[in-house]
Design a protein around this motif. Structure first.
Motif, PDB file in Angstrom:
ATOM      1  N   UNK A   1      66.766  26.938  -5.337  1.00 14.27           N
ATOM      2  CA  UNK A   1      67.800  27.962  -5.448  1.00 14.27           C
ATOM      3  C   UNK A   1      69.113  27.377  -4.944  1.00 14.27           C
ATOM      4  N   UNK A   2      70.164  27.573  -5.713  1.00 14.74           N
ATOM      5  CA  UNK A   2      71.508  27.215  -5.252  1.00 14.74           C
ATOM      6  C   UNK A   2      72.310  28.503  -5.146  1.00 14.74           C
ATOM      7  N   UNK A   3      72.745  28.802  -3.943  1.00 13.37           N
ATOM      8  CA  UNK A   3      73.427  30.071  -3.716  1.00 13.37           C
ATOM      9  C   UNK A   3      74.637  29.846  -2.807  1.00 13.37           C
ATOM     10  N   UNK A   4      75.800  30.155  -3.321  1.00  8.25           N
ATOM     11  CA  UNK A   4      77.032  30.173  -2.527  1.00  8.25           C
ATOM     12  C   UNK A   4      77.160  28.973  -1.595  1.00  8.25           C
ATOM     13  N   UNK A   5      77.044  27.787  -2.193  1.00  8.41           N
ATOM     14  CA  UNK A   5      77.338  26.576  -1.438  1.00  8.41           C
ATOM     15  C   UNK A   5      76.171  25.907  -0.755  1.00  8.41           C
ATOM     16  N   UNK A   6      74.955  26.433  -0.894  1.00  8.89           N
ATOM     17  CA  UNK A   6      73.813  25.807  -0.225  1.00  8.89           C
ATOM     18  C   UNK A   6      72.580  25.843  -1.128  1.00  8.89           C
ATOM     19  N   UNK A   7      71.668  24.888  -0.881  1.00  8.14           N
ATOM     20  CA  UNK A   7      70.459  24.749  -1.686  1.00  8.14           C
ATOM     21  C   UNK A   7      69.235  25.067  -0.836  1.00  8.14           C
ATOM     22  N   UNK A   8      68.276  25.725  -1.466  1.00  5.53           N
ATOM     23  CA  UNK A   8      67.050  26.146  -0.778  1.00  5.53           C
ATOM     24  C   UNK A   8      65.861  25.822  -1.683  1.00  5.53           C
ATOM     25  N   UNK A   9      64.988  24.923  -1.203  1.00  3.16           N
ATOM     26  CA  UNK A   9      63.847  24.549  -2.033  1.00  3.16           C
ATOM     27  C   UNK A   9      62.587  25.282  -1.597  1.00  3.16           C
ATOM     28  N   UNK A  10      61.986  25.998  -2.526  1.00  2.00           N
ATOM     29  CA  UNK A  10      60.674  26.580  -2.298  1.00  2.00           C
ATOM     30  C   UNK A  10      60.698  27.848  -1.477  1.00  2.00           C
ATOM     31  N   UNK A  11      59.558  28.504  -1.463  1.00  2.00           N
ATOM     32  CA  UNK A  11      59.456  29.790  -0.781  1.00  2.00           C
ATOM     33  C   UNK A  11      59.650  29.664   0.723  1.00  2.00           C
ATOM     34  N   UNK A  12      59.306  28.519   1.300  1.00  2.00           N
ATOM     35  CA  UNK A  12      59.413  28.406   2.755  1.00  2.00           C
ATOM     36  C   UNK A  12      60.810  28.012   3.229  1.00  2.00           C
ATOM     37  N   UNK A  13      61.789  27.981   2.312  1.00  2.00           N
ATOM     38  CA  UNK A  13      63.195  27.882   2.725  1.00  2.00           C
ATOM     39  C   UNK A  13      63.941  29.181   2.399  1.00  2.00           C
ATOM     40  N   UNK A  14      63.235  30.136   1.835  1.00  2.00           N
ATOM     41  CA  UNK A  14      63.876  31.387   1.435  1.00  2.00           C
ATOM     42  C   UNK A  14      64.401  32.166   2.640  1.00  2.00           C
ATOM     43  N   UNK A  15      63.776  31.966   3.798  1.00  2.00           N
ATOM     44  CA  UNK A  15      64.221  32.706   4.988  1.00  2.00           C
ATOM     45  C   UNK A  15      65.642  32.326   5.389  1.00  2.00           C
ATOM     46  N   UNK A  16      66.082  31.091   5.083  1.00  2.00           N
ATOM     47  CA  UNK A  16      67.458  30.704   5.384  1.00  2.00           C
ATOM     48  C   UNK A  16      68.445  31.514   4.540  1.00  2.00           C
ATOM     49  N   UNK A  17      68.124  31.697   3.279  1.00  2.00           N
ATOM     50  CA  UNK A  17      68.988  32.516   2.419  1.00  2.00           C
ATOM     51  C   UNK A  17      68.963  33.974   2.866  1.00  2.00           C
ATOM     52  N   UNK A  18      67.809  34.464   3.248  1.00  2.00           N
ATOM     53  CA  UNK A  18      67.725  35.844   3.737  1.00  2.00           C
ATOM     54  C   UNK A  18      68.619  36.055   4.946  1.00  2.00           C
ATOM     55  N   UNK A  19      68.647  35.084   5.836  1.00  2.00           N
ATOM     56  CA  UNK A  19      69.485  35.210   7.041  1.00  2.00           C
ATOM     57  C   UNK A  19      70.964  35.284   6.691  1.00  2.00           C
ATOM     58  N   UNK A  20      71.354  34.725   5.559  1.00  2.00           N
ATOM     59  CA  UNK A  20      72.736  34.844   5.115  1.00  2.00           C
ATOM     60  C   UNK A  20      73.025  36.236   4.571  1.00  2.00           C
ATOM     61  N   UNK A  21      71.982  36.909   4.099  1.00  2.00           N
ATOM     62  CA  UNK A  21      72.173  38.192   3.427  1.00  2.00           C
ATOM     63  C   UNK A  21      71.887  39.396   4.311  1.00  2.00           C
ATOM     64  N   UNK A  22      71.217  39.188   5.455  1.00  2.00           N
ATOM     65  CA  UNK A  22      70.864  40.328   6.301  1.00  2.00           C
ATOM     66  C   UNK A  22      70.724  39.900   7.756  1.00  2.00           C
ATOM     67  N   UNK A  23      70.990  40.845   8.652  1.00  2.00           N
ATOM     68  CA  UNK A  23      70.712  40.651  10.082  1.00  2.00           C
ATOM     69  C   UNK A  23      69.408  41.338  10.472  1.00  2.00           C
TER      70      UNK A  23
END
Length: 417
Positions: free
Chosen positions: A183-205
Protein backbone atom coordinates in the motif's frame (compact mmCIF):
# COMPACT_ATOMS: atom_id res chain seq x y z
CA UNK A 1 35.68 6.55 6.63
CA UNK A 2 36.10 7.30 2.93
CA UNK A 3 34.38 10.28 1.30
CA UNK A 4 31.94 7.93 -0.46
CA UNK A 5 31.06 6.13 2.78
CA UNK A 6 30.63 9.45 4.58
CA UNK A 7 28.24 10.71 1.89
CA UNK A 8 26.24 7.47 2.00
CA UNK A 9 26.09 7.71 5.79
CA UNK A 10 24.84 11.31 5.60
CA UNK A 11 22.20 10.33 3.06
CA UNK A 12 20.99 7.40 5.20
CA UNK A 13 20.75 9.60 8.28
CA UNK A 14 18.70 12.19 6.38
CA UNK A 15 16.59 9.60 4.57
CA UNK A 16 15.58 7.78 7.77
CA UNK A 17 15.21 10.88 9.94
CA UNK A 18 11.96 11.45 11.83
CA UNK A 19 12.11 15.10 10.75
CA UNK A 20 12.04 14.16 7.05
CA UNK A 21 9.23 11.69 7.67
CA UNK A 22 7.14 14.32 9.48
CA UNK A 23 7.70 16.75 6.60
CA UNK A 24 6.46 14.15 4.09
CA UNK A 25 3.38 13.58 6.24
CA UNK A 26 2.60 17.31 6.44
CA UNK A 27 3.00 17.77 2.71
CA UNK A 28 0.80 14.74 1.94
CA UNK A 29 -1.92 15.77 4.39
CA UNK A 30 -1.94 19.29 2.94
CA UNK A 31 -2.63 17.85 -0.52
CA UNK A 32 -5.47 15.75 0.87
CA UNK A 33 -7.06 18.80 2.49
CA UNK A 34 -6.95 20.64 -0.83
CA UNK A 35 -8.79 17.76 -2.46
CA UNK A 36 -11.18 17.57 0.51
CA UNK A 37 -10.57 13.84 0.81
CA UNK A 38 -10.07 11.71 3.89
CA UNK A 39 -7.34 9.88 2.05
CA UNK A 40 -6.31 8.30 -1.19
CA UNK A 41 -3.76 5.63 -1.84
CA UNK A 42 -2.80 2.76 -4.10
CA UNK A 43 -2.67 -0.93 -3.26
CA UNK A 44 -0.69 -3.26 -5.54
CA UNK A 45 -2.01 -6.82 -5.71
CA UNK A 46 -1.07 -10.00 -7.57
CA UNK A 47 -3.22 -13.07 -8.14
CA UNK A 48 -0.59 -15.61 -7.07
CA UNK A 49 0.54 -13.70 -3.97
CA UNK A 50 -0.87 -15.03 -0.66
CA UNK A 51 0.01 -11.74 1.08
CA UNK A 52 -2.27 -9.99 -1.43
CA UNK A 53 -4.98 -12.52 -0.55
CA UNK A 54 -4.72 -11.65 3.16
CA UNK A 55 -4.99 -7.93 2.42
CA UNK A 56 -8.02 -8.52 0.20
CA UNK A 57 -9.87 -9.93 3.21
CA UNK A 58 -9.38 -6.88 5.42
CA UNK A 59 -9.39 -3.89 3.07
CA UNK A 60 -13.18 -3.77 2.57
CA UNK A 61 -13.61 -3.25 6.33
CA UNK A 62 -10.56 -0.99 6.55
CA UNK A 63 -11.69 1.37 3.78
CA UNK A 64 -15.22 1.53 5.17
CA UNK A 65 -14.13 2.39 8.72
CA UNK A 66 -11.69 5.13 7.72
CA UNK A 67 -13.53 6.42 4.62
CA UNK A 68 -10.21 5.75 2.99
CA UNK A 69 -10.02 5.41 -0.78
CA UNK A 70 -7.47 2.77 -1.72
CA UNK A 71 -7.24 2.10 -5.43
CA UNK A 72 -6.52 -1.56 -6.27
CA UNK A 73 -3.81 -1.93 -8.91
CA UNK A 74 -3.49 -5.46 -10.28
CA UNK A 75 -0.04 -6.44 -11.53
CA UNK A 76 1.47 -9.58 -12.98
CA UNK A 77 5.18 -8.86 -13.41
CA UNK A 78 7.85 -8.88 -10.73
CA UNK A 79 11.45 -7.95 -11.36
CA UNK A 80 13.63 -11.07 -11.24
CA UNK A 81 16.39 -9.04 -9.55
CA UNK A 82 14.09 -8.57 -6.54
CA UNK A 83 13.36 -12.29 -6.23
CA UNK A 84 16.59 -14.26 -6.54
CA UNK A 85 14.99 -17.38 -5.01
CA UNK A 86 11.44 -17.15 -6.35
CA UNK A 87 10.41 -20.77 -5.73
CA UNK A 88 11.72 -20.77 -2.17
CA UNK A 89 9.77 -17.57 -1.54
CA UNK A 90 6.56 -19.09 -2.95
CA UNK A 91 6.92 -22.15 -0.71
CA UNK A 92 7.69 -20.13 2.41
CA UNK A 93 5.05 -17.44 1.75
CA UNK A 94 2.19 -19.94 1.81
CA UNK A 95 3.16 -21.25 5.26
CA UNK A 96 3.92 -17.76 6.57
CA UNK A 97 0.52 -16.47 5.44
CA UNK A 98 -1.23 -19.43 7.07
CA UNK A 99 0.33 -18.38 10.39
CA UNK A 100 -0.48 -14.72 9.80
CA UNK A 101 -4.08 -15.59 8.98
CA UNK A 102 -4.49 -17.40 12.30
CA UNK A 103 -3.03 -14.42 14.17
CA UNK A 104 -5.45 -12.00 12.48
CA UNK A 105 -8.46 -14.34 12.56
CA UNK A 106 -8.64 -14.56 8.78
CA UNK A 107 -9.21 -17.42 6.37
CA UNK A 108 -5.80 -18.93 5.62
CA UNK A 109 -4.77 -19.80 2.10
CA UNK A 110 -5.13 -23.55 1.70
CA UNK A 111 -3.88 -24.03 -1.84
CA UNK A 112 -1.36 -22.28 -4.01
CA UNK A 113 -2.76 -20.09 -6.75
CA UNK A 114 -1.03 -19.89 -10.10
CA UNK A 115 -0.58 -16.65 -11.99
CA UNK A 116 -3.11 -17.39 -14.70
CA UNK A 117 -3.93 -14.70 -17.24
CA UNK A 118 -7.64 -15.17 -16.63
CA UNK A 119 -7.34 -14.57 -12.86
CA UNK A 120 -5.34 -11.39 -13.44
CA UNK A 121 -7.79 -10.12 -16.06
CA UNK A 122 -10.81 -10.80 -13.84
CA UNK A 123 -9.16 -9.02 -10.90
CA UNK A 124 -8.22 -6.12 -13.15
CA UNK A 125 -11.82 -5.78 -14.33
CA UNK A 126 -13.13 -5.90 -10.75
CA UNK A 127 -10.61 -3.21 -9.74
CA UNK A 128 -12.26 -0.79 -12.17
CA UNK A 129 -15.68 -1.05 -10.50
CA UNK A 130 -17.14 1.71 -8.34
CA UNK A 131 -16.92 -0.44 -5.16
CA UNK A 132 -14.15 -2.87 -6.02
CA UNK A 133 -12.95 -4.37 -2.74
CA UNK A 134 -15.75 -6.82 -2.02
CA UNK A 135 -15.54 -8.21 -5.54
CA UNK A 136 -11.76 -8.49 -5.32
CA UNK A 137 -12.00 -10.27 -1.97
CA UNK A 138 -14.41 -12.82 -3.45
CA UNK A 139 -12.14 -13.48 -6.43
CA UNK A 140 -9.08 -13.93 -4.23
CA UNK A 141 -11.02 -16.36 -2.05
CA UNK A 142 -11.88 -18.47 -5.08
CA UNK A 143 -8.19 -18.54 -5.99
CA UNK A 144 -6.76 -19.40 -2.57
CA UNK A 145 -9.49 -21.17 -0.57
CA UNK A 146 -12.75 -22.06 -2.30
CA UNK A 147 -13.07 -24.37 -5.24
CA UNK A 148 -15.50 -22.08 -7.02
CA UNK A 149 -14.89 -20.85 -10.54
CA UNK A 150 -13.83 -17.25 -11.03
CA UNK A 151 -16.22 -15.07 -13.07
CA UNK A 152 -16.09 -15.07 -16.83
CA UNK A 153 -14.96 -12.13 -18.90
CA UNK A 154 -16.18 -10.76 -22.23
CA UNK A 155 -13.69 -11.35 -25.03
CA UNK A 156 -14.10 -7.75 -26.25
CA UNK A 157 -12.70 -6.48 -22.94
CA UNK A 158 -9.63 -8.72 -22.92
CA UNK A 159 -7.29 -6.52 -25.05
CA UNK A 160 -8.20 -3.45 -22.98
CA UNK A 161 -7.56 -5.27 -19.70
CA UNK A 162 -4.30 -6.76 -21.00
CA UNK A 163 -3.07 -3.28 -21.79
CA UNK A 164 -4.17 -2.11 -18.34
CA UNK A 165 -2.12 -4.88 -16.71
CA UNK A 166 0.91 -3.87 -18.79
CA UNK A 167 0.47 -0.25 -17.74
CA UNK A 168 0.06 -1.29 -14.10
CA UNK A 169 3.33 -3.23 -14.19
CA UNK A 170 5.09 -0.15 -15.56
CA UNK A 171 3.55 2.12 -12.92
CA UNK A 172 4.59 -0.21 -10.11
CA UNK A 173 8.22 -0.19 -11.19
CA UNK A 174 8.23 3.59 -11.76
CA UNK A 175 6.87 4.16 -8.25
CA UNK A 176 9.76 2.16 -6.79
CA UNK A 177 7.81 -0.88 -5.59
CA UNK A 178 9.29 -4.36 -5.63
CA UNK A 179 6.58 -6.20 -3.68
CA UNK A 180 2.89 -6.77 -4.14
CA UNK A 181 0.49 -6.55 -1.18
CA UNK A 182 2.02 -3.07 -0.97
CA UNK A 183 0.00 0.00 0.00
CA UNK A 184 1.25 3.47 -0.85
CA UNK A 185 -0.62 6.13 1.06
CA UNK A 186 0.18 9.83 1.43
CA UNK A 187 3.93 9.59 1.23
CA UNK A 188 4.61 6.22 2.86
CA UNK A 189 4.64 2.54 1.89
CA UNK A 190 3.21 -0.35 3.90
CA UNK A 191 3.84 -3.96 2.92
CA UNK A 192 1.44 -6.67 4.00
CA UNK A 193 -1.17 -6.99 6.68
CA UNK A 194 1.34 -6.74 9.51
CA UNK A 195 2.31 -3.19 8.51
CA UNK A 196 -1.30 -2.05 8.28
CA UNK A 197 -1.24 -0.90 11.91
CA UNK A 198 1.18 1.91 10.95
CA UNK A 199 -1.33 3.28 8.46
CA UNK A 200 -4.13 2.91 11.00
CA UNK A 201 -2.16 5.01 13.48
CA UNK A 202 -2.06 7.78 10.88
CA UNK A 203 -5.83 7.63 10.50
CA UNK A 204 -6.99 7.23 14.11
CA UNK A 205 -5.99 7.74 17.74
CA UNK A 206 -8.47 5.08 18.81
CA UNK A 207 -8.51 1.31 18.89
CA UNK A 208 -6.97 -0.41 15.88
CA UNK A 209 -8.72 -2.95 13.72
CA UNK A 210 -5.47 -4.76 12.99
CA UNK A 211 -2.90 -4.27 15.77
CA UNK A 212 0.47 -5.92 15.36
CA UNK A 213 0.80 -9.34 17.04
CA UNK A 214 4.41 -8.39 17.81
CA UNK A 215 3.92 -6.71 21.18
CA UNK A 216 7.37 -6.93 22.81
CA UNK A 217 6.16 -9.20 25.60
CA UNK A 218 6.43 -12.92 26.18
CA UNK A 219 3.24 -14.86 26.73
CA UNK A 220 4.59 -18.18 28.00
CA UNK A 221 5.88 -19.51 31.28
CA UNK A 222 9.52 -18.74 32.01
CA UNK A 223 11.92 -21.64 31.45
CA UNK A 224 9.45 -23.58 29.24
CA UNK A 225 12.15 -23.66 26.57
CA UNK A 226 14.67 -25.53 28.70
CA UNK A 227 16.48 -28.17 26.70
CA UNK A 228 15.55 -26.58 23.35
CA UNK A 229 17.94 -24.99 20.86
CA UNK A 230 16.96 -21.78 19.07
CA UNK A 231 19.14 -21.12 16.02
CA UNK A 232 19.33 -17.66 14.51
CA UNK A 233 20.94 -17.07 11.13
CA UNK A 234 21.89 -13.43 10.71
CA UNK A 235 24.05 -11.03 8.73
CA UNK A 236 26.15 -8.15 9.98
CA UNK A 237 24.87 -6.16 7.00
CA UNK A 238 21.19 -6.80 7.73
CA UNK A 239 19.43 -3.94 9.54
CA UNK A 240 16.63 -6.33 10.45
CA UNK A 241 19.17 -8.63 12.13
CA UNK A 242 20.32 -5.71 14.25
CA UNK A 243 16.74 -4.78 15.20
CA UNK A 244 16.05 -8.37 16.25
CA UNK A 245 19.05 -9.02 18.50
CA UNK A 246 18.09 -7.39 21.81
CA UNK A 247 14.59 -8.90 21.72
CA UNK A 248 15.93 -12.28 20.63
CA UNK A 249 18.32 -12.36 23.59
CA UNK A 250 15.48 -11.44 25.95
CA UNK A 251 13.26 -14.19 24.54
CA UNK A 252 15.98 -16.85 24.83
CA UNK A 253 16.67 -15.81 28.42
CA UNK A 254 12.98 -15.79 29.34
CA UNK A 255 12.35 -19.29 28.04
CA UNK A 256 15.84 -20.49 29.00
CA UNK A 257 16.50 -22.09 25.64
CA UNK A 258 19.98 -22.37 24.19
CA UNK A 259 20.64 -19.70 21.57
CA UNK A 260 22.92 -20.45 18.62
CA UNK A 261 24.00 -17.42 16.56
CA UNK A 262 24.98 -18.36 13.01
CA UNK A 263 26.34 -15.58 10.77
CA UNK A 264 26.23 -15.77 6.98
CA UNK A 265 27.42 -13.46 4.22
CA UNK A 266 24.90 -10.83 3.08
CA UNK A 267 22.98 -11.53 -0.13
CA UNK A 268 25.01 -9.26 -2.39
CA UNK A 269 28.24 -10.90 -1.21
CA UNK A 270 26.70 -14.27 -2.15
CA UNK A 271 25.92 -13.17 -5.70
CA UNK A 272 22.23 -12.36 -5.06
CA UNK A 273 20.99 -8.96 -6.21
CA UNK A 274 19.34 -6.34 -4.00
CA UNK A 275 18.10 -3.51 -6.26
CA UNK A 276 17.84 0.10 -5.13
CA UNK A 277 14.04 0.08 -4.68
CA UNK A 278 14.36 -2.84 -2.28
CA UNK A 279 17.23 -1.27 -0.32
CA UNK A 280 15.37 2.02 0.12
CA UNK A 281 12.16 0.37 1.31
CA UNK A 282 14.08 -1.82 3.76
CA UNK A 283 15.91 1.21 5.12
CA UNK A 284 12.69 3.13 5.85
CA UNK A 285 10.84 0.09 7.15
CA UNK A 286 13.75 -0.83 9.43
CA UNK A 287 13.72 2.70 10.85
CA UNK A 288 9.97 2.46 11.47
CA UNK A 289 10.34 -0.91 13.20
CA UNK A 290 13.35 0.30 15.20
CA UNK A 291 11.38 3.30 16.48
CA UNK A 292 8.54 1.03 17.57
CA UNK A 293 10.92 -1.15 19.57
CA UNK A 294 12.91 1.82 20.97
CA UNK A 295 16.09 0.79 19.17
CA UNK A 296 18.47 3.53 17.94
CA UNK A 297 18.81 3.40 14.16
CA UNK A 298 19.76 5.54 11.18
CA UNK A 299 23.31 6.78 11.75
CA UNK A 300 24.79 4.22 9.37
CA UNK A 301 28.13 3.07 8.05
CA UNK A 302 27.44 0.27 5.59
CA UNK A 303 29.79 -2.64 6.48
CA UNK A 304 29.49 -4.24 3.03
CA UNK A 305 32.73 -5.82 1.92
CA UNK A 306 35.71 -5.61 4.25
CA UNK A 307 33.59 -4.55 7.22
CA UNK A 308 31.47 -7.70 6.98
CA UNK A 309 34.58 -9.85 6.49
CA UNK A 310 36.20 -8.34 9.60
CA UNK A 311 33.05 -8.87 11.65
CA UNK A 312 32.80 -12.51 10.56
CA UNK A 313 36.47 -13.19 11.24
CA UNK A 314 36.28 -11.85 14.80
CA UNK A 315 32.91 -13.44 15.59
CA UNK A 316 34.60 -16.76 16.24
CA UNK A 317 37.15 -15.14 18.56
CA UNK A 318 34.27 -13.66 20.57
CA UNK A 319 32.38 -16.96 20.46
CA UNK A 320 35.34 -18.88 21.84
CA UNK A 321 35.48 -16.37 24.71
CA UNK A 322 31.74 -16.73 25.40
CA UNK A 323 31.07 -13.15 24.29
CA UNK A 324 29.25 -13.67 20.99
CA UNK A 325 26.11 -11.85 22.14
CA UNK A 326 27.94 -8.74 23.27
CA UNK A 327 30.11 -8.83 20.17
CA UNK A 328 27.29 -9.19 17.63
CA UNK A 329 25.30 -6.41 19.29
CA UNK A 330 28.35 -4.11 19.41
CA UNK A 331 29.24 -4.67 15.75
CA UNK A 332 25.72 -4.22 14.41
CA UNK A 333 25.10 -1.21 16.62
CA UNK A 334 28.34 0.32 15.33
CA UNK A 335 27.17 -0.08 11.73
CA UNK A 336 23.48 0.81 12.11
CA UNK A 337 23.26 3.42 14.84
CA UNK A 338 26.75 4.85 15.44
CA UNK A 339 28.15 5.12 11.88
CA UNK A 340 31.40 3.46 12.93
CA UNK A 341 33.28 2.05 9.95
CA UNK A 342 34.21 -1.49 10.99
CA UNK A 343 36.38 -1.93 7.90
CA UNK A 344 38.78 0.48 9.61
CA UNK A 345 41.35 -1.38 11.72
CA UNK A 346 41.63 1.41 14.29
CA UNK A 347 37.87 1.40 14.88
CA UNK A 348 37.87 -2.38 15.05
CA UNK A 349 40.62 -2.43 17.66
CA UNK A 350 38.76 0.13 19.78
CA UNK A 351 35.56 -1.95 19.68
CA UNK A 352 37.45 -5.11 20.59
CA UNK A 353 39.12 -3.31 23.48
CA UNK A 354 35.71 -2.23 24.83
CA UNK A 355 34.60 -5.87 24.69
CA UNK A 356 37.83 -7.03 26.37
CA UNK A 357 38.66 -9.30 23.43
CA UNK A 358 42.26 -10.46 23.19
CA UNK A 359 43.70 -8.27 20.42
CA UNK A 360 46.57 -10.60 19.37
CA UNK A 361 43.95 -13.34 18.83
CA UNK A 362 41.86 -10.85 16.86
CA UNK A 363 44.82 -9.88 14.66
CA UNK A 364 45.52 -13.53 13.95
CA UNK A 365 41.85 -14.13 13.04
CA UNK A 366 41.82 -11.12 10.70
CA UNK A 367 44.74 -12.60 8.74
CA UNK A 368 42.93 -15.94 8.38
CA UNK A 369 40.04 -16.84 6.13
CA UNK A 370 38.78 -19.78 8.19
CA UNK A 371 35.56 -17.85 8.80
CA UNK A 372 34.57 -18.45 5.18
CA UNK A 373 34.09 -22.16 5.86
CA UNK A 374 31.77 -21.45 8.80
CA UNK A 375 29.81 -18.81 6.89
CA UNK A 376 29.37 -21.18 3.94
CA UNK A 377 28.28 -24.01 6.22
CA UNK A 378 25.65 -21.70 7.75
CA UNK A 379 24.50 -20.66 4.27
CA UNK A 380 24.03 -24.26 3.24
CA UNK A 381 22.09 -24.98 6.44
CA UNK A 382 19.66 -22.12 5.90
CA UNK A 383 18.95 -23.33 2.36
CA UNK A 384 18.20 -26.79 3.74
CA UNK A 385 15.44 -25.13 5.78
CA UNK A 386 14.02 -23.57 2.61
CA UNK A 387 15.25 -20.04 3.31
CA UNK A 388 17.90 -17.77 1.85
CA UNK A 389 17.48 -14.46 3.69
CA UNK A 390 18.05 -13.29 7.25
CA UNK A 391 17.31 -13.05 10.05
CA UNK A 392 15.89 -16.56 10.23
CA UNK A 393 14.98 -18.48 13.37
CA UNK A 394 14.61 -22.22 13.73
CA UNK A 395 13.42 -24.10 16.79
CA UNK A 396 12.03 -27.63 16.76
CA UNK A 397 10.03 -27.86 13.50
CA UNK A 398 9.31 -24.11 13.36
CA UNK A 399 11.12 -22.14 10.64
CA UNK A 400 10.49 -18.38 10.46
CA UNK A 401 12.08 -15.54 8.55
CA UNK A 402 12.21 -11.92 9.67
CA UNK A 403 12.64 -9.89 12.84
CA UNK A 404 8.89 -9.25 12.72
CA UNK A 405 8.23 -12.98 13.22
CA UNK A 406 9.74 -13.24 16.70
CA UNK A 407 6.19 -13.42 18.08
CA UNK A 408 5.75 -16.70 16.20
CA UNK A 409 8.70 -18.15 18.13
CA UNK A 410 7.17 -16.81 21.33
CA UNK A 411 3.83 -18.46 20.56
CA UNK A 412 5.57 -21.74 19.75
CA UNK A 413 7.45 -21.75 23.05
CA UNK A 414 4.46 -20.54 25.09
CA UNK A 415 2.47 -23.54 23.91
CA UNK A 416 5.18 -25.84 25.19
CA UNK A 417 5.71 -27.35 21.75
Amino acid sequence: MTVKKRLISMFARWYTSDKRRAKIYRRAEKKLLKRRKQGHGDCYLRADDPYSYLLSQVLPQFCEKYACELRPIIVTHLEDSCYPERQLLADYALEDCQRLARAYNLEPPVKRSSLSEKASLVLCEAAQGSHPWKAIAAIFKSLWVAHTAIPGIQSANIPILQQQLTDNNTVMIKRGHYLTAMIEYAGEKYWGIDRLHYLERRLTDGELLFPSPDQNNFTGTADSGKGKVLSCYFSFRSPYSYILLTRLFALADHYQCELELKPILPMVMRGLSVPTSKRLYILLDAKREANRHDIPFGYISDPLGKGVENALALFYVAKNMGKEREYVLAMTKASWSKAIDISNLKNLRSLCHELALDWPSCESALMSENWRDFAEMNRQEIYEYGLWGVPAMIIDSLVVWGQDRLWMVDQHLSRGQ
